[in-house]
Design a protein around this motif. Structure first.
Motif, PDB file in Angstrom:
ATOM      1  N   PRO A  77       0.807  -1.226   0.000  1.00  0.00           N
ATOM      2  CA  PRO A  77       0.000   0.000   0.000  1.00  0.00           C
ATOM      3  C   PRO A  77       0.837   1.272   0.000  1.00  0.00           C
ATOM      4  O   PRO A  77       0.506   2.239  -0.687  1.00  0.00           O
ATOM      5  CB  PRO A  77      -0.824  -0.120   1.293  1.00  0.00           C
ATOM      6  CG  PRO A  77      -0.885  -1.578   1.560  1.00  0.00           C
ATOM      7  CD  PRO A  77       0.439  -2.115   1.123  1.00  0.00           C
ATOM      8  N   LEU A  78       1.936   1.269   0.755  1.00  0.00           N
ATOM      9  CA  LEU A  78       2.808   2.440   0.774  1.00  0.00           C
ATOM     10  C   LEU A  78       3.544   2.579  -0.556  1.00  0.00           C
ATOM     11  O   LEU A  78       3.708   3.690  -1.066  1.00  0.00           O
ATOM     12  CB  LEU A  78       3.805   2.338   1.930  1.00  0.00           C
ATOM     13  CG  LEU A  78       4.736   3.535   2.116  1.00  0.00           C
ATOM     14  CD1 LEU A  78       3.946   4.823   2.290  1.00  0.00           C
ATOM     15  CD2 LEU A  78       5.658   3.321   3.312  1.00  0.00           C
ATOM     16  N   THR A  79       3.980   1.457  -1.132  1.00  0.00           N
ATOM     17  CA  THR A  79       4.641   1.503  -2.439  1.00  0.00           C
ATOM     18  C   THR A  79       3.713   2.100  -3.492  1.00  0.00           C
ATOM     19  O   THR A  79       4.119   2.966  -4.279  1.00  0.00           O
ATOM     20  CB  THR A  79       5.074   0.090  -2.878  1.00  0.00           C
ATOM     21  OG1 THR A  79       5.870  -0.508  -1.856  1.00  0.00           O
ATOM     22  CG2 THR A  79       5.866   0.148  -4.169  1.00  0.00           C
ATOM     23  N   GLN A  80       2.468   1.657  -3.494  1.00  0.00           N
ATOM     24  CA  GLN A  80       1.517   2.171  -4.484  1.00  0.00           C
ATOM     25  C   GLN A  80       1.266   3.656  -4.279  1.00  0.00           C
ATOM     26  O   GLN A  80       1.153   4.415  -5.241  1.00  0.00           O
ATOM     27  CB  GLN A  80       0.204   1.391  -4.385  1.00  0.00           C
ATOM     28  CG  GLN A  80      -0.779   1.708  -5.497  1.00  0.00           C
ATOM     29  CD  GLN A  80      -1.888   0.666  -5.582  1.00  0.00           C
ATOM     30  OE1 GLN A  80      -1.711  -0.475  -5.176  1.00  0.00           O
ATOM     31  NE2 GLN A  80      -3.034   1.065  -6.100  1.00  0.00           N
ATOM     32  N   ARG A  81       1.235   4.073  -3.029  1.00  0.00           N
ATOM     33  CA  ARG A  81       0.971   5.484  -2.761  1.00  0.00           C
ATOM     34  C   ARG A  81       2.142   6.372  -3.180  1.00  0.00           C
ATOM     35  O   ARG A  81       1.946   7.430  -3.764  1.00  0.00           O
ATOM     36  CB  ARG A  81       0.638   5.684  -1.287  1.00  0.00           C
ATOM     37  CG  ARG A  81       0.120   7.077  -0.986  1.00  0.00           C
ATOM     38  CD  ARG A  81      -0.379   7.233   0.436  1.00  0.00           C
ATOM     39  NE  ARG A  81      -1.601   6.477   0.689  1.00  0.00           N
ATOM     40  CZ  ARG A  81      -2.361   6.668   1.765  1.00  0.00           C
ATOM     41  NH1 ARG A  81      -2.015   7.548   2.676  1.00  0.00           N
ATOM     42  NH2 ARG A  81      -3.454   5.963   1.924  1.00  0.00           N
ATOM     43  N   VAL A  82       3.371   5.943  -2.901  1.00  0.00           N
ATOM     44  CA  VAL A  82       4.505   6.778  -3.301  1.00  0.00           C
ATOM     45  C   VAL A  82       4.667   6.794  -4.815  1.00  0.00           C
ATOM     46  O   VAL A  82       5.079   7.807  -5.401  1.00  0.00           O
ATOM     47  CB  VAL A  82       5.825   6.328  -2.622  1.00  0.00           C
ATOM     48  CG1 VAL A  82       5.729   6.421  -1.114  1.00  0.00           C
ATOM     49  CG2 VAL A  82       6.249   4.939  -3.058  1.00  0.00           C
ATOM     50  N   VAL A  83       4.341   5.670  -5.455  1.00  0.00           N
ATOM     51  CA  VAL A  83       4.455   5.610  -6.919  1.00  0.00           C
ATOM     52  C   VAL A  83       3.493   6.593  -7.583  1.00  0.00           C
ATOM     53  O   VAL A  83       3.851   7.245  -8.577  1.00  0.00           O
ATOM     54  CB  VAL A  83       4.200   4.163  -7.406  1.00  0.00           C
ATOM     55  CG1 VAL A  83       3.927   4.135  -8.903  1.00  0.00           C
ATOM     56  CG2 VAL A  83       5.406   3.291  -7.096  1.00  0.00           C
ATOM     57  N   THR A  84       2.306   6.738  -7.029  1.00  0.00           N
ATOM     58  CA  THR A  84       1.332   7.651  -7.631  1.00  0.00           C
ATOM     59  C   THR A  84       1.494   9.083  -7.123  1.00  0.00           C
ATOM     60  O   THR A  84       1.581  10.024  -7.915  1.00  0.00           O
ATOM     61  CB  THR A  84      -0.100   7.165  -7.343  1.00  0.00           C
ATOM     62  OG1 THR A  84      -0.271   7.023  -5.921  1.00  0.00           O
ATOM     63  CG2 THR A  84      -0.358   5.843  -8.007  1.00  0.00           C
ATOM     64  N   VAL A 101       3.074   8.360 -11.373  1.00  0.00           N
ATOM     65  CA  VAL A 101       2.522   7.280 -12.195  1.00  0.00           C
ATOM     66  C   VAL A 101       0.998   7.311 -12.085  1.00  0.00           C
ATOM     67  O   VAL A 101       0.456   7.437 -10.980  1.00  0.00           O
ATOM     68  CB  VAL A 101       3.063   5.915 -11.731  1.00  0.00           C
ATOM     69  CG1 VAL A 101       2.415   4.774 -12.519  1.00  0.00           C
ATOM     70  CG2 VAL A 101       4.573   5.875 -11.878  1.00  0.00           C
ATOM     71  N   PRO A 102       0.257   7.211 -13.190  1.00  0.00           N
ATOM     72  CA  PRO A 102      -1.208   7.231 -13.124  1.00  0.00           C
ATOM     73  C   PRO A 102      -1.743   6.133 -12.206  1.00  0.00           C
ATOM     74  O   PRO A 102      -1.245   5.008 -12.203  1.00  0.00           O
ATOM     75  CB  PRO A 102      -1.641   6.987 -14.576  1.00  0.00           C
ATOM     76  CG  PRO A 102      -0.474   7.442 -15.391  1.00  0.00           C
ATOM     77  CD  PRO A 102       0.742   7.134 -14.590  1.00  0.00           C
ATOM     78  N   GLY A 140      12.778  -1.861  -6.892  1.00  0.00           N
ATOM     79  CA  GLY A 140      12.529  -2.306  -8.263  1.00  0.00           C
ATOM     80  C   GLY A 140      11.061  -2.302  -8.620  1.00  0.00           C
ATOM     81  O   GLY A 140      10.677  -2.004  -9.760  1.00  0.00           O
ATOM     82  N   GLN A 141      10.203  -2.626  -7.640  1.00  0.00           N
ATOM     83  CA  GLN A 141       8.759  -2.603  -7.872  1.00  0.00           C
ATOM     84  C   GLN A 141       8.241  -1.184  -8.102  1.00  0.00           C
ATOM     85  O   GLN A 141       7.211  -0.996  -8.750  1.00  0.00           O
ATOM     86  CB  GLN A 141       8.050  -3.245  -6.677  1.00  0.00           C
ATOM     87  CG  GLN A 141       8.317  -4.731  -6.543  1.00  0.00           C
ATOM     88  CD  GLN A 141       8.087  -5.254  -5.132  1.00  0.00           C
ATOM     89  OE1 GLN A 141       7.446  -4.591  -4.316  1.00  0.00           O
ATOM     90  NE2 GLN A 141       8.608  -6.440  -4.843  1.00  0.00           N
ATOM     91  N   ALA A 142       8.930  -0.191  -7.562  1.00  0.00           N
ATOM     92  CA  ALA A 142       8.562   1.207  -7.815  1.00  0.00           C
ATOM     93  C   ALA A 142       9.210   1.723  -9.091  1.00  0.00           C
ATOM     94  O   ALA A 142       8.652   2.582  -9.786  1.00  0.00           O
ATOM     95  CB  ALA A 142       8.976   2.079  -6.631  1.00  0.00           C
ATOM     96  N   TYR A 174       6.617  14.156 -10.508  1.00  0.00           N
ATOM     97  CA  TYR A 174       7.899  13.469 -10.314  1.00  0.00           C
ATOM     98  C   TYR A 174       9.006  14.449  -9.932  1.00  0.00           C
ATOM     99  O   TYR A 174       9.794  14.199  -9.021  1.00  0.00           O
ATOM    100  CB  TYR A 174       8.285  12.722 -11.593  1.00  0.00           C
ATOM    101  CG  TYR A 174       9.577  11.937 -11.468  1.00  0.00           C
ATOM    102  CD1 TYR A 174       9.552  10.594 -11.118  1.00  0.00           C
ATOM    103  CD2 TYR A 174      10.817  12.532 -11.703  1.00  0.00           C
ATOM    104  CE1 TYR A 174      10.725   9.864 -10.996  1.00  0.00           C
ATOM    105  CE2 TYR A 174      11.996  11.815 -11.575  1.00  0.00           C
ATOM    106  CZ  TYR A 174      11.939  10.483 -11.227  1.00  0.00           C
ATOM    107  OH  TYR A 174      13.114   9.771 -11.092  1.00  0.00           O
ATOM    108  N   ASN A 175       9.077  15.555 -10.620  1.00  0.00           N
ATOM    109  CA  ASN A 175      10.187  16.487 -10.421  1.00  0.00           C
ATOM    110  C   ASN A 175       9.977  17.465  -9.277  1.00  0.00           C
ATOM    111  O   ASN A 175      10.939  18.026  -8.761  1.00  0.00           O
ATOM    112  CB  ASN A 175      10.439  17.285 -11.706  1.00  0.00           C
ATOM    113  CG  ASN A 175      10.993  16.415 -12.808  1.00  0.00           C
ATOM    114  OD1 ASN A 175      11.861  15.585 -12.588  1.00  0.00           O
ATOM    115  ND2 ASN A 175      10.474  16.599 -14.023  1.00  0.00           N
ATOM    116  N   GLY A 176       8.728  17.654  -8.848  1.00  0.00           N
ATOM    117  CA  GLY A 176       8.501  18.642  -7.807  1.00  0.00           C
ATOM    118  C   GLY A 176       7.610  18.158  -6.705  1.00  0.00           C
ATOM    119  O   GLY A 176       6.841  18.927  -6.137  1.00  0.00           O
TER     120      GLY A 176
END
Length: 432
Positions: free
Chosen positions: A279-286, A291-292, A395-397, A415-417
């Motif tokens: 859940p945390l990985t998915q949240r940081v990725v988005t 990431v959409p 790697g999953q992120a 991503y950049n800001g």
């Protein structure tokens, strides 16, 4: 005469990552005290705290994996070019795993972690659970769906979820109640798991303290070369390969990636569970990496159960070379090719849980190496597993970011800001 306005006390927050670092430092100190002073009750307390934290994470695994994969598959209908995204995600999973295992083999050949090592192999025992290709293939399909959930067999749960999600897509509107129920259960499980994640600083202190109190350097010293080789391989993948892919393939700033993904990487290090960190990985990725959500809802759960650069690539490669050298078995080109094949294709056998014993036994049995070699490494496995899981989650992120950028769907402004929004509700307010 008007009274002076009341000035609210200043408040500052401790970022979640800093909380984990504080817990880690506290755990090391308490572990050293317990070990040096032979404080039994302190060692027991640290062990209990760490065990409870891991048990809470594991408790959520079956419903989390099932509902997350069902929803991730059904969400693909909302993503344009879903089939291409899925294939590219799988392709990058395989490619990065291949790079990782080649690094592991290279380090094993250069370092020779088992050569000249005097270990008593007479007491080494074969592990109770042994991975084999037959077990892997037949074990995917459960004989009893309820037993798969009761026993926490993640691989079988993944199979059931994939079939359910695909069937829901094929059925269409009639399956909407099932999709709605799965989405509701997923929200409930993620909320409950998020409460557990907020306990990570306390769990960190317990887990790290337990490792220091129980092991110290006494167990690491005979296997220092092997442990160093593992962490060298993990560091090369995390700090060289991943940044190179971001910089040269995706044309993105690697420092931004690590700043955004760091909360999940830290939690993975202490929890030793890719699925528990999901859940945390998915949240940081988005929220942090842009990431959409529709694509992340597929790629992150998929990666949490199949993408294991640390556990399924680097570790079994170096460990197989170590076992071969300890038992005096020569490996040739064919064996090294088999190591690469097993690591890339069989990584789903690790299934996102703590430890990589199943993957290691699968590798050793494929190579015909003594499975008793696993017994030599069991004692230090928790220490190695922290680094392995951190690389797994990184790697999953990484892969969703690479695919989203190359497909033109990455929000580069986020991503950049980014701000640390993914863990905003996990900060502890402190009044000063």
């Amino acid at each position: 005469m008007s009274s002076a306005p009341t000035v609210a006390p200043k408040r500052f927050t401790i970022p979640f990552g800093a909380q984990i670092l504080l817990g880690l430092a506290l755990g090391v100190v308490l572990g050293l005290i317990a070990r040096a002073g032979d404080v039994g009750w302190l060692a027991t307390t640290l062990t209990t705290v760490g065990s409870i934290f891991v048990q809470l994470l594991k408790l959520a695994v079956p419903p989390l994996v099932f509902t997350a994969i069902v929803i991730s598959i059904t969400n693909l209908r909302e993503v344009s070019n879903a089939a291409r995204l899925a294939l590219r995600t799988l392709g990058w999973f395989l490619l990065t795993s291949l790079i990782a295992v080649l690094i592991g083999i290279g380090i094993g050949l250069i370092v020779n972690p088992g050569r000249g090592l005097s270990l008593d192999t007479a007491g080494a025992e074969r592990p109770e659970n042994v991975g084999s290709w037959l077990d892997f293939l037949t074990g995917i399909i459960p004989t009893n769906p309820v037993a798969a959930f009761v026993e926490g067999n993640v691989l079988q749960i993944v199979f059931l979820a994939a079939v359910t999600g695909a069937a829901a897509l094929a059925v269409g509107k009639a399956a909407q109640p099932v999709i709605t129920l799965s989405a509701a259960v997923l929200e409930l499980v993620q909320k409950a798991l998020w409460w557990v994640i907020r306990l990570a600083p306390i769990g960190t202190a317990g887990l790290i303290g337990k490792a220091v109190a129980n092991y110290g350097w006494d167990l690491l010293s005979p296997l220092a070369k092997f442990s160093g080789a593992i962490y060298l391989g993990l560091a090369l993948v995390l700090l060289v390969v991943y940044p190179a892919l971001l910089a040269f393939v995706a044309r993105l700033n690697p420092l931004r990636f690590f700043a955004g993904a760091w909360p999940a990487i830290q939690l993975a290090f202490v929890s030793r569970s890719s699925v528990g960190t999901m859940p945390l990985t998915q949240r940081v990725v988005t929220d942090n990496l842009g990431v959409p959500k529709e694509y992340a809802a597929f790629s992150v759960p998929f990666g949490a159960t199949t993408k294991m650069d640390g556990c399924a690539a680097i570790y079994p490669a170096i460990a197989a070379i170590f076992v071969a050298q300890v038992f005096g078995v020569d490996l040739g080109l064919k064996e090294y090719v088999l190591i690469a094949f097993v690591s890339v294709i069989g990584s789903a056998a690790t299934a996102g849980l703590t430890g990589a014993i199943v993957m290691l036994t699968l590798t050793l049995s494929t190579l015909g190496l003594p499975l008793e070699g696993v017994g030599l490494l069991l004692a230090i496995d928790p220490i190695l597993d922290m680094g392995r899981t951190a690389v797994n989650v990184a790697g999953q992120a990484l892969v969703p970011v690479l695919v989203a950028k190359r497909e033109g769907i990455l929000d580069e402004d986020v991503y950049n800001g980014h701000e640390d929004r993914a863990i905003a509700d996990n900060r502890v307010p402190v009044t000063v």
